[in-house]
Scaffold this active site. Sequence first.
Site, PDB file in Angstrom:
ATOM      1  N   GLY A  53       0.818  -1.211   0.000  1.00 24.60           N
ATOM      2  CA  GLY A  53       0.000   0.000   0.000  1.00 24.60           C
ATOM      3  C   GLY A  53       0.846   1.252   0.000  1.00 24.60           C
ATOM      4  N   GLU A  54       0.158   2.343  -0.265  1.00 26.34           N
ATOM      5  CA  GLU A  54       0.826   3.646  -0.319  1.00 26.34           C
ATOM      6  C   GLU A  54      -0.104   4.641   0.354  1.00 26.34           C
ATOM      7  OE1 GLU A  54       3.460   4.423  -3.147  1.00 26.34           O
ATOM      8  OE2 GLU A  54       3.855   6.095  -1.766  1.00 26.34           O
ATOM      9  N   GLY A  55       0.400   5.376   1.324  1.00 30.56           N
ATOM     10  CA  GLY A  55      -0.432   6.393   1.965  1.00 30.56           C
ATOM     11  C   GLY A  55       0.150   7.760   1.668  1.00 30.56           C
ATOM     12  N   GLY A  58       3.968   7.798   2.906  1.00 28.06           N
ATOM     13  CA  GLY A  58       4.973   6.792   2.583  1.00 28.06           C
ATOM     14  C   GLY A  58       4.361   5.481   2.133  1.00 28.06           C
ATOM     15  N   LYS A  74       5.754   0.246   7.625  1.00 28.08           N
ATOM     16  CA  LYS A  74       5.404   1.529   6.989  1.00 28.08           C
ATOM     17  C   LYS A  74       6.640   2.430   6.950  1.00 28.08           C
ATOM     18  CE  LYS A  74       1.384   4.400   7.525  1.00 28.08           C
ATOM     19  NZ  LYS A  74       0.409   4.879   8.467  1.00 28.08           N
ATOM     20  N   ASP A 172      -9.013  10.911  12.200  1.00 32.23           N
ATOM     21  CA  ASP A 172      -8.985  10.533  10.785  1.00 32.23           C
ATOM     22  C   ASP A 172      -9.679   9.178  10.564  1.00 32.23           C
ATOM     23  OD1 ASP A 172      -8.467  11.018   8.136  1.00 32.23           O
ATOM     24  OD2 ASP A 172      -6.370  10.398   8.206  1.00 32.23           O
TER      25      ASP A 172
HETATM   26  N1  LIG Z   1      -1.090  -3.236   9.298  1.00 32.92           N
HETATM   27  C1  LIG Z   1      -1.391  -3.372   8.001  1.00 32.92           C
HETATM   28  N2  LIG Z   1      -1.668  -4.601   7.480  1.00 32.92           N
HETATM   29  C2  LIG Z   1      -1.992  -4.737   6.174  1.00 32.92           C
HETATM   30  N3  LIG Z   1      -2.047  -3.723   5.289  1.00 32.92           N
HETATM   31  C3  LIG Z   1      -1.781  -2.481   5.731  1.00 32.92           C
HETATM   32  C4  LIG Z   1      -1.430  -2.226   7.110  1.00 32.92           C
HETATM   33  N4  LIG Z   1      -1.218  -0.892   7.264  1.00 32.92           N
HETATM   34  C5  LIG Z   1      -1.434  -0.332   6.056  1.00 32.92           C
HETATM   35  N5  LIG Z   1      -1.770  -1.279   5.128  1.00 32.92           N
HETATM   36  C6  LIG Z   1      -2.079  -1.049   3.694  1.00 32.92           C
HETATM   37  O1  LIG Z   1      -1.338   0.067   3.250  1.00 32.92           O
HETATM   38  C7  LIG Z   1      -2.228   1.093   2.768  1.00 32.92           C
HETATM   39  C8  LIG Z   1      -1.629   2.460   3.077  1.00 32.92           C
HETATM   40  O2  LIG Z   1      -1.746   2.701   4.471  1.00 32.92           O
HETATM   41  P1  LIG Z   1      -1.430   4.111   5.109  1.00 32.92           P
HETATM   42  O3  LIG Z   1      -1.870   4.043   6.529  1.00 32.92           O
HETATM   43  O4  LIG Z   1      -0.015   4.464   4.854  1.00 32.92           O
HETATM   44  O5  LIG Z   1      -2.263   5.147   4.271  1.00 32.92           O
HETATM   45  P2  LIG Z   1      -3.830   5.417   4.083  1.00 32.92           P
HETATM   46  O6  LIG Z   1      -4.495   5.418   5.405  1.00 32.92           O
HETATM   47  O7  LIG Z   1      -4.372   4.441   3.050  1.00 32.92           O
HETATM   48  O8  LIG Z   1      -3.853   6.864   3.417  1.00 32.92           O
HETATM   49  P3  LIG Z   1      -3.506   8.294   4.080  1.00 32.92           P
HETATM   50  O9  LIG Z   1      -2.075   8.271   4.491  1.00 32.92           O
HETATM   51  O10 LIG Z   1      -3.767   9.242   2.955  1.00 32.92           O
HETATM   52  O11 LIG Z   1      -4.433   8.459   5.248  1.00 32.92           O
HETATM   53  C9  LIG Z   1      -3.561   0.810   3.471  1.00 32.92           C
HETATM   54  O12 LIG Z   1      -4.652   1.339   2.758  1.00 32.92           O
HETATM   55  C10 LIG Z   1      -3.562  -0.712   3.501  1.00 32.92           C
HETATM   56  O13 LIG Z   1      -3.989  -1.178   2.240  1.00 32.92           O
END
Ligand SMILES: Nc1ncnc2c1ncn2[C@@H]1O[C@H](COP(=O)(O)OP(=O)(O)OP(=O)(O)O)[C@@H](O)[C@H]1O
Length: 384
Positions: A53-55, A58, A74, A172
């Site tokens: 995934g990408e948020g 990062g 992450k 959030d």
């Molecule tokens: N603990 C985890 N287990 C499995 N997948 C995960 C986990 N944490 C994050 N992910 C995956 O990575 C993606 C990105 O997560 P991240 O928290 O970085 O950003 P986000 O919440 O999707 O977006 P933003 O940062 O804009 O709020 C998630 O949508 C999910 O698909």
Amino acid sequence: MTCLSFLFKRRNTSRQQAITNFGDIPGMEYMIIYSYKELSSATEDFSPGNKIGEGGFGSVYKGKLKDGRVVAIKVLSSKSKQGVREFLNEIKVVSSIAHENLVRLYGFCVEGDNRILVYDYLENNSLAHTLLGGGHSNIQFSWETRSRICIGVARGLAFLHEEVRPRIVHRDIKASNVLLDSHLTPKISDFGLAKLLPPNTTHVSTRVAGTIGYLAPEYAIHGQLTRRADTYSFGVLLLEIVTGRCNTNTRLPCEDQFLLERTWGLYERGEVLSIVDASLGDDFDAEEACRFIKIALVCTQDAPRLRPSMPAVVRMLRGESNVSMEITKPGLITDLMDLKVRRQRDAGDPDASPVVFTTLHGSPSSSSGNATAIMSSSTAAELA
Ligand SMILES: Nc1ncnc2c1ncn2[C@@H]1O[C@H](COP(=O)(O)OP(=O)(O)OP(=O)(O)O)[C@@H](O)[C@H]1O
């Protein structure tokens, strides 16, 4: 030097660097401090194949640690100052709390410019991906599963709001921040924006941060943050789970674009059940669905004092108490837009158009179609 003392020394060195960089964060003693090398080998050098995934701040990788534990790693972008702030905040907020509906943070890595968080890996990704992702997943969300997910998220929030000291406002709550384990148990994630409420305080004034479509009006406009801002976001999420639709869909005709607006219109006409996810057919508990939709409308009331506390929401969802509160028109995003346009027109701009938020950081292409907004109070004040 024995193997054990070498390991201990290396962990201590990393801890020392963390303390030198950030000071001694309360709760840090519960955290494992990982070396960059072990996280790199857990993810095969952060290979693209392991990226899950990408948020906004990062990338997230799946990794397998030497002890066999599968984790989500992450990696915060080193360029983002905001990312570093969120990194510290996340550790500060979640290092010493645990609940079955919160994602577990195992530890972190701080080496050179690297800032990395290590979480429990959740097999079924996020609600945004699996439920709202437009057919990316094969999971069937029955009504019972949806009901269980809604109650789980509400319990996680009730725990943050009432059972820990200091109390925590997540800020959030949204579909991409609710992850699902192998049993589809929901886990609230991403505490980068969370705020600790000092003792004897009911609200704090803060710059606005959160995600468009889930922001409570008083918070979006005045930066006034209470636990009831999370209640509002939860109400929007609840509707998304019941309907299987994102809160905003600009591909639909104007009158249908905003889920909360659409639901309110149907509620006024006594037709709310028509908004339940059509993929369920008749296979859902109509009485419960109707109750959940009413709870969503109560949670999203315009005035925060009209919204229930999260423990009350848990009781209502479980059917242990009635939805006795009066339901009036919820706080709608279109009203916020109109407000801004009216103010601009009053100020002499006849071409004012309903552009609502300034997005300073976001991922508009994310599956939920929302963007994270982080606004200074002056930007927020522009809306008022
Ligand atoms: N603990 C985890 N287990 C499995 N997948 C995960 C986990 N944490 C994050 N992910 C995956 O990575 C993606 C990105 O997560 P991240 O928290 O970085 O950003 P986000 O919440 O999707 O977006 P933003 O940062 O804009 O709020 C998630 O949508 C999910 O698909």
